[in-house]
Design an enzyme around this catalytic site. Structure first.
Site, PDB file in Angstrom:
ATOM      1  CE  LYS A 155      -2.530   3.455   1.470  1.00  0.00           C
ATOM      2  NZ  LYS A 155      -1.648   4.505   0.892  1.00  0.00           N
TER       3      LYS A 155
ATOM      4  CD  GLU B 239      13.342   2.879  10.264  1.00  0.00           C
ATOM      5  OE1 GLU B 239      13.596   4.059  10.612  1.00  0.00           O
ATOM      6  OE2 GLU B 239      13.879   1.898  10.775  1.00  0.00           O
TER       7      GLU B 239
ATOM      8  CB  CYS C  63      13.082  10.003   7.528  1.00  0.00           C
ATOM      9  SG  CYS C  63      13.694   8.618   6.619  1.00  0.00           S
TER      10      CYS C  63
ATOM     11  CD  GLU D 220      10.420  14.332  10.007  1.00  0.00           C
ATOM     12  OE1 GLU D 220       9.286  13.872  10.223  1.00  0.00           O
ATOM     13  OE2 GLU D 220      11.354  13.649   9.555  1.00  0.00           O
TER      14      GLU D 220
HETATM   15  P1  ADP Z   1       3.036  11.402   5.466  1.00  0.00           P
HETATM   16  O1  ADP Z   1       2.772  12.542   6.380  1.00  0.00           O
HETATM   17  O2  ADP Z   1       4.450  11.226   5.082  1.00  0.00           O
HETATM   18  O3  ADP Z   1       2.089  11.288   4.317  1.00  0.00           O
HETATM   19  P2  ADP Z   1       1.681   9.178   6.704  1.00  0.00           P
HETATM   20  O4  ADP Z   1       2.113   8.478   7.931  1.00  0.00           O
HETATM   21  O5  ADP Z   1       0.366   9.875   6.699  1.00  0.00           O
HETATM   22  O6  ADP Z   1       2.869  10.158   6.376  1.00  0.00           O
HETATM   23  O7  ADP Z   1       1.705   8.203   5.450  1.00  0.00           O
HETATM   24  C1  ADP Z   1       2.600   7.146   5.285  1.00  0.00           C
HETATM   25  C2  ADP Z   1       1.845   5.959   4.735  1.00  0.00           C
HETATM   26  O8  ADP Z   1       0.919   5.504   5.717  1.00  0.00           O
HETATM   27  C3  ADP Z   1       1.002   6.272   3.491  1.00  0.00           C
HETATM   28  O9  ADP Z   1       1.041   5.157   2.609  1.00  0.00           O
HETATM   29  C4  ADP Z   1      -0.372   6.457   4.067  1.00  0.00           C
HETATM   30  O10 ADP Z   1      -1.391   6.223   3.129  1.00  0.00           O
HETATM   31  C5  ADP Z   1      -0.376   5.408   5.151  1.00  0.00           C
HETATM   32  N1  ADP Z   1      -1.372   5.608   6.228  1.00  0.00           N
HETATM   33  C6  ADP Z   1      -1.898   6.770   6.665  1.00  0.00           C
HETATM   34  N2  ADP Z   1      -2.792   6.541   7.654  1.00  0.00           N
HETATM   35  C7  ADP Z   1      -2.818   5.209   7.863  1.00  0.00           C
HETATM   36  C8  ADP Z   1      -3.519   4.338   8.761  1.00  0.00           C
HETATM   37  N3  ADP Z   1      -4.399   4.806   9.655  1.00  0.00           N
HETATM   38  N4  ADP Z   1      -3.283   3.018   8.694  1.00  0.00           N
HETATM   39  C9  ADP Z   1      -2.385   2.529   7.818  1.00  0.00           C
HETATM   40  N5  ADP Z   1      -1.720   3.284   6.941  1.00  0.00           N
HETATM   41  C10 ADP Z   1      -1.914   4.606   6.952  1.00  0.00           C
END
Ligand code: ADP
Length: 477
Positions: free
Chosen positions: A172, A246, A280, A379
């Site tokens: 995903k 990470e 990061c 950050e």
């Molecule tokens: P960023 O701020 O870098 O977009 P996120 O943590 O929101 O960081 O996103 C990193 C990944 O985690 C993306 O693939 C996002 O779609 C996914 N993601 C966001 N929310 C969830 C969740 N509740 N459960 C699983 N995956 C998630």
């Protein structure tokens, strides 16, 4: 224009529709659409991966490795195309994006080789006739959740070891890197038996969440923000799944009075400004001792002012746009906070006009930054660097450690004693001397301390720790 789909059990499927994706470096360019998938398709992907598990894990490691070698070859034949797509979709300059595509190739090759390396060790038994040994076995179905900032390398460095060690995968990717991920899967997916590699596109809060909660997903490897990471950890702990996170960094370079100034400037600017600071491991604090700080600040500003900012597809571009309107807003708010809290702007400080409609933020240097300020603690994930003054090296290390993150850190010095003190005291997973904070080698372990990671390591041989269980076997004739 591409209408991206999900890849489940070897087929491209989805009825879901989603919004258009536009290039962050040129908002007049529409790249494609990404479906807003429903949880039913997540179920189907996990089930496909579960069905494929038995066949995949019972191939020999060498056989799996041979398929990974073929994946590396296919990706290698498309390095330029993948680099250009990533540069368009998430806005990193084409040179960096192409290098990242080449790195993805090397990662697949490295883990293809893992298919023929040892997966256990013989441990002497107290009983002379007993053969005792360990055996690494796959977790089963692994959910891989990736961010947009390394749209090629991160999916590769999670998928390749997962597959090499016998797991099946549901990937995903981030919403802002979906077209690039779909192209990777389009290239390598057909090399694997159906169901071994699956792709689900859509919103993290919907499909990411469903993947993390699915009882058949035995392990989750995640790279992204701290808040999402913590949430995933909680869900995983509740249902007993293995997880690996990470997350962020607030990476310092410490500059001692005896440092080679030219080298410091080049590597600090590179660490802070390449990919518009969206790594990061990006350098976000420069902690300099008193004797060098004024000269360093001046030289940094001079270098930053020369950086060519613009279209990521132009090979001369040093830094392009940030990835999205939301990121742009977040970074600009942080810059404003820096101003409000009393830091002084030496360069940049707002949007940049490069003659294109896009999310361009000027490379920004703050001086007179105090450790209590938000820009010294949180950050930013943008082209912003904060200069702080330290009384001496011990003070610099104390300032460097005074944040909740601990991913990467560097010291610039010619003095071995200073270097060794730093290596000993710094709270960081990636420790560098006279090197950039960003940019680590794929065959070495990668990960952080404190809030930066869940303390496991990725890449290199370390990946086997997450992607396998250890069986201890004792055989008595
Ligand atoms: P960023 O701020 O870098 O977009 P996120 O943590 O929101 O960081 O996103 C990193 C990944 O985690 C993306 O693939 C996002 O779609 C996914 N993601 C966001 N929310 C969830 C969740 N509740 N459960 C699983 N995956 C998630």
């Amino acid at each position: 224009m591409v209408a991206a789909k999900n890849y489940i059990a070897g087929e491209w499927v989805t009825d879901a529709r989603g919004p258009e994706v536009r290039a962050p470096g040129n908002l007049d360019e529409v790249l494609g659409t990404v479906p807003l998938t429903t949880t039913a398709e997540v179920e189907a992907a996990v089930e496909a991966a579960a069905r494929a598990q038995d066949g995949w894990r019972h191939l020999s490691g060498v056989e799996r490795g041979n398929i990974l070698f073929r994946a590396a070859a296919v990706l290698e034949a498309h390095v330029d195309e993948l680099g250009a797509l990533a540069a368009r979709e998430m806005g990193k300059p084409i040179g960096e994006a192409r290098a990242e595509a080449a790195r993805a190739v090397s990662i697949f090759r490295y883990y293809a080789g893992e298919g023929s390396r040892a997966i256990g060790e013989v441990i002497p038994s107290a009983n002379a006739t007993t053969l005792q040994f360990t055996l690494r076995v796959p977790l089963g179905v692994v959910g891989i959740i990736t961010p947009w900032n390394f749209p090629l390398a991160i999916p590769a460095w999670k998928m390749a070891p997962a597959l090499a060690y016998g797991n099946t995968v549901v990937l995903k990717p981030a919403e802002w890197a979906s077209l690039t991920a779909a192209r990777i899967i389009e290239l390598i997916g057909p090399l694997f038996p159906p169901g071994v590699v699956n792709l689900i596109l859509g919103k993290g809060s919907v499909v990411g969440e469903a993947l993390v909660r699915h009882p058949a997903v035995a392990g989750i490897s995640f790279t992204g923000s701290g808040d999402t990471g913590q949430h995933i950890a909680q869900v995983a702990v509740e249902r007993g799944a293995k997880y690996q996170l990470e997350m962020g960094g607030k990476n310092p370079v410490i500059v001692a009075d005896d440092a080679d100034l030219d080298r410091v400037v080049e590597l600090t600017v590179s660490g802070a400004m390449r990919s518009a600071g969206q790594k990061c491991t990006a350098t976000s604090r420069v902690i300099a001792t008193r004797g060098i700080k004024p000269r360093l600040a001046e030289a940094l500003v001079e270098r930053v002012r020369q950086l060519k900012q613009g279209n990521p597809l132009d090979p001369d571009t040093y830094l392009g746009p940030v990835v999205s309107a939301a990121q742009e807003e977040k970074i600009l708010a942080m810059i404003q906070k820096g101003r409000d809290e009393g830091a002084r702007i030496l360069a940049g400080g707002g949007r940049a006009d490069v003659g294109l409609r896009g999310f361009y933020i000027a490379p920004t240097v703050f001086d007179d930054v105090d450790s209590r300020m938000t820009i010294a603690q949180e950050e930013i994930f943008g082209p912003v660097v904060a200069i702080q003054e330290a009384a001496d090296i011990e003070d610099a290390i104390r300032i460097a450690n005074g944040v909740r993150y601990g991913l990467s850190a560097s010291v610039f010095t010619r003095d071995l004693k200073t270097a060794l003190l730093f290596v000993d005291r710094i709270e960081a997973g990636m420790v560098r001397v006279n090197e950039e904070t960003a940019g680590v080698e794929l065959q070495a372990p990668f990960g952080g301390m404190k809030a930066s990671s869940s303390h496991s390591r990725e890449q290199g041989r370390a990946a086997i720790e997450f992607f396998t269980h250890t069986k201890t076997v004792a055989i008595r004739p």
